[in-house]
Design a protein around this motif. Structure first.
Motif, PDB file in Angstrom:
ATOM      1  N   LEU A  14       3.172 -10.846   8.231  1.00  0.00           N
ATOM      2  CA  LEU A  14       3.551  -9.405   8.181  1.00  0.00           C
ATOM      3  C   LEU A  14       2.312  -8.344   8.919  1.00  0.00           C
ATOM      4  O   LEU A  14       1.394  -8.577   8.971  1.00  0.00           O
ATOM      5  CB  LEU A  14       3.354  -9.037   6.847  1.00  0.00           C
ATOM      6  N   SER A  15       3.004  -7.295   9.188  1.00  0.00           N
ATOM      7  CA  SER A  15       2.358  -6.027   9.714  1.00  0.00           C
ATOM      8  C   SER A  15       2.363  -4.843   9.085  1.00  0.00           C
ATOM      9  O   SER A  15       3.414  -4.526   8.665  1.00  0.00           O
ATOM     10  CB  SER A  15       2.689  -5.783  11.338  1.00  0.00           C
ATOM     11  N   CYS A  16       1.274  -3.861   9.039  1.00  0.00           N
ATOM     12  CA  CYS A  16       1.340  -2.667   8.339  1.00  0.00           C
ATOM     13  C   CYS A  16       0.772  -1.787   9.268  1.00  0.00           C
ATOM     14  O   CYS A  16      -0.401  -2.070   9.378  1.00  0.00           O
ATOM     15  CB  CYS A  16       0.617  -2.972   6.847  1.00  0.00           C
ATOM     16  N   VAL A  17       1.447  -0.920   9.562  1.00  0.00           N
ATOM     17  CA  VAL A  17       0.816   0.322  10.505  1.00  0.00           C
ATOM     18  C   VAL A  17       0.598   1.355   9.605  1.00  0.00           C
ATOM     19  O   VAL A  17       1.357   2.014   9.052  1.00  0.00           O
ATOM     20  CB  VAL A  17       1.757   0.754  11.648  1.00  0.00           C
ATOM     21  N   THR A  18      -0.560   1.877   9.593  1.00  0.00           N
ATOM     22  CA  THR A  18      -1.251   2.671   8.641  1.00  0.00           C
ATOM     23  C   THR A  18      -1.127   4.219   9.271  1.00  0.00           C
ATOM     24  O   THR A  18      -1.650   4.880   8.585  1.00  0.00           O
ATOM     25  CB  THR A  18      -2.590   2.377   8.123  1.00  0.00           C
ATOM     26  N   SER A  19      -0.899   4.245  10.452  1.00  0.00           N
ATOM     27  CA  SER A  19      -0.920   5.802  11.208  1.00  0.00           C
ATOM     28  C   SER A  19      -2.134   6.369  11.008  1.00  0.00           C
ATOM     29  O   SER A  19      -2.016   7.775  10.315  1.00  0.00           O
ATOM     30  CB  SER A  19       0.391   6.355  10.735  1.00  0.00           C
ATOM     31  N   GLY A  20      -3.456   5.979  10.893  1.00  0.00           N
ATOM     32  CA  GLY A  20      -4.640   6.820  10.722  1.00  0.00           C
ATOM     33  C   GLY A  20      -5.312   6.571   9.538  1.00  0.00           C
ATOM     34  O   GLY A  20      -6.342   6.969   9.465  1.00  0.00           O
ATOM     35  N   SER A  21      -4.848   5.650   8.777  1.00  0.00           N
ATOM     36  CA  SER A  21      -5.939   5.451   7.333  1.00  0.00           C
ATOM     37  C   SER A  21      -6.823   4.282   7.851  1.00  0.00           C
ATOM     38  O   SER A  21      -6.407   3.021   8.162  1.00  0.00           O
ATOM     39  CB  SER A  21      -4.884   5.177   6.125  1.00  0.00           C
ATOM     40  N   ASN A  22      -8.155   4.402   7.671  1.00  0.00           N
ATOM     41  CA  ASN A  22      -9.163   3.582   7.969  1.00  0.00           C
ATOM     42  C   ASN A  22      -9.823   3.269   6.709  1.00  0.00           C
ATOM     43  O   ASN A  22     -11.044   2.524   6.863  1.00  0.00           O
ATOM     44  CB  ASN A  22     -10.339   4.058   9.204  1.00  0.00           C
ATOM     45  N   SER A  23      -9.318   3.472   5.565  1.00  0.00           N
ATOM     46  CA  SER A  23      -9.909   3.104   4.287  1.00  0.00           C
ATOM     47  C   SER A  23      -9.471   1.583   3.971  1.00  0.00           C
ATOM     48  O   SER A  23      -8.907   0.839   4.831  1.00  0.00           O
ATOM     49  CB  SER A  23      -9.287   3.863   3.247  1.00  0.00           C
ATOM     50  N   LYS A  24      -9.818   0.990   2.613  1.00  0.00           N
ATOM     51  CA  LYS A  24      -9.570  -0.245   2.301  1.00  0.00           C
ATOM     52  C   LYS A  24      -8.054  -0.406   2.030  1.00  0.00           C
ATOM     53  O   LYS A  24      -7.651   0.470   1.523  1.00  0.00           O
ATOM     54  CB  LYS A  24     -10.345  -0.581   1.044  1.00  0.00           C
ATOM     55  N   ILE A  25      -7.371  -1.345   2.687  1.00  0.00           N
ATOM     56  CA  ILE A  25      -5.889  -1.405   2.633  1.00  0.00           C
ATOM     57  C   ILE A  25      -5.588  -2.881   2.006  1.00  0.00           C
ATOM     58  O   ILE A  25      -6.463  -3.832   1.884  1.00  0.00           O
ATOM     59  CB  ILE A  25      -5.477  -1.327   4.055  1.00  0.00           C
ATOM     60  N   GLY A  26      -4.671  -2.801   1.091  1.00  0.00           N
ATOM     61  CA  GLY A  26      -4.334  -4.002   0.583  1.00  0.00           C
ATOM     62  C   GLY A  26      -3.034  -4.235   0.847  1.00  0.00           C
ATOM     63  O   GLY A  26      -2.103  -3.314   0.895  1.00  0.00           O
ATOM     64  N   TRP A  27      -2.422  -5.495   0.767  1.00  0.00           N
ATOM     65  CA  TRP A  27      -1.178  -5.971   0.748  1.00  0.00           C
ATOM     66  C   TRP A  27      -0.826  -6.178  -0.915  1.00  0.00           C
ATOM     67  O   TRP A  27      -1.519  -6.752  -1.745  1.00  0.00           O
ATOM     68  CB  TRP A  27      -0.882  -7.191   1.338  1.00  0.00           C
ATOM     69  N   TYR A  28       0.366  -5.703  -1.274  1.00  0.00           N
ATOM     70  CA  TYR A  28       1.002  -5.691  -2.582  1.00  0.00           C
ATOM     71  C   TYR A  28       2.247  -6.295  -2.588  1.00  0.00           C
ATOM     72  O   TYR A  28       2.913  -6.309  -1.422  1.00  0.00           O
ATOM     73  CB  TYR A  28       1.013  -4.550  -3.194  1.00  0.00           C
ATOM     74  N   ARG A  29       2.879  -6.990  -3.588  1.00  0.00           N
ATOM     75  CA  ARG A  29       4.079  -7.508  -3.616  1.00  0.00           C
ATOM     76  C   ARG A  29       4.765  -7.226  -4.945  1.00  0.00           C
ATOM     77  O   ARG A  29       4.161  -7.184  -6.022  1.00  0.00           O
ATOM     78  CB  ARG A  29       4.155  -9.194  -3.329  1.00  0.00           C
ATOM     79  N   GLN A  30       5.769  -7.081  -5.060  1.00  0.00           N
ATOM     80  CA  GLN A  30       6.778  -6.629  -6.255  1.00  0.00           C
ATOM     81  C   GLN A  30       8.465  -7.365  -6.286  1.00  0.00           C
ATOM     82  O   GLN A  30       8.912  -7.318  -5.377  1.00  0.00           O
ATOM     83  CB  GLN A  30       7.102  -5.256  -6.288  1.00  0.00           C
ATOM     84  N   ALA A  31       8.331  -7.948  -7.499  1.00  0.00           N
ATOM     85  CA  ALA A  31       9.741  -8.668  -7.615  1.00  0.00           C
ATOM     86  C   ALA A  31      10.523  -7.510  -8.592  1.00  0.00           C
ATOM     87  O   ALA A  31       9.731  -6.618  -9.057  1.00  0.00           O
ATOM     88  CB  ALA A  31       9.646  -9.984  -8.239  1.00  0.00           C
TER      89      ALA A  31
END
Length: 113
Positions: free
Chosen positions: A20-37
């Motif tokens: 998976l890829s996530c483009v954050t368009s400018g955020s350099n903070s701590k980033i997480g992947w989440y999931r939801q059913a």
């Protein structure tokens, strides 16, 4: 305005892999992947600081790897040994205490038997 765009989901057989890829368009903070059913709360799967320090939920340790390319503001989630129970919509976002951004549309991951 910082936006989040997730991609890379799909249909895969149990035991398979997805990235998976996530483009954050400018955020350099701590980033997480989440999931939801459907009907369940969103849970964090993995996170990574701007310096590359990672953390994982117990249920993905040893199978998933999070990484990031700060030059392109992209965060990746390599998912190996996928299980049926990994089927969910996956999202990326900042990690508290950073203020959450508006959620993106996510990317569907479906693992079949």
């Amino acid at each position: 305005q910082v936006q989040l765009v997730e991609s890379g989901g799909g249909l895969v057989q149990a035991g398979g892999s997805l990235r998976l890829s996530c483009v954050t368009s400018g955020s350099n903070s701590k980033i997480g992947w989440y999931r939801q059913a459907p009907g369940k709360r969103r849970v964090m799967v993995a996170s990574i600081t701007s310096g590359g320090i990672t953390d994982y939920a117990d249920f993905v340790k040893g199978r998933f790897t999070i990484s990031r390319d700060n030059a392109t503001n992209t965060v990746f989630l390599q998912m190996n040994s996928l299980k049926i129970e990994d089927t969910d919509v996956y999202y990326c976002n900042r990690v508290p205490p950073y203020i959450l951004l508006p959620w993106g549309q996510g990317t569907q991951v479906t693992v079949s038997s």
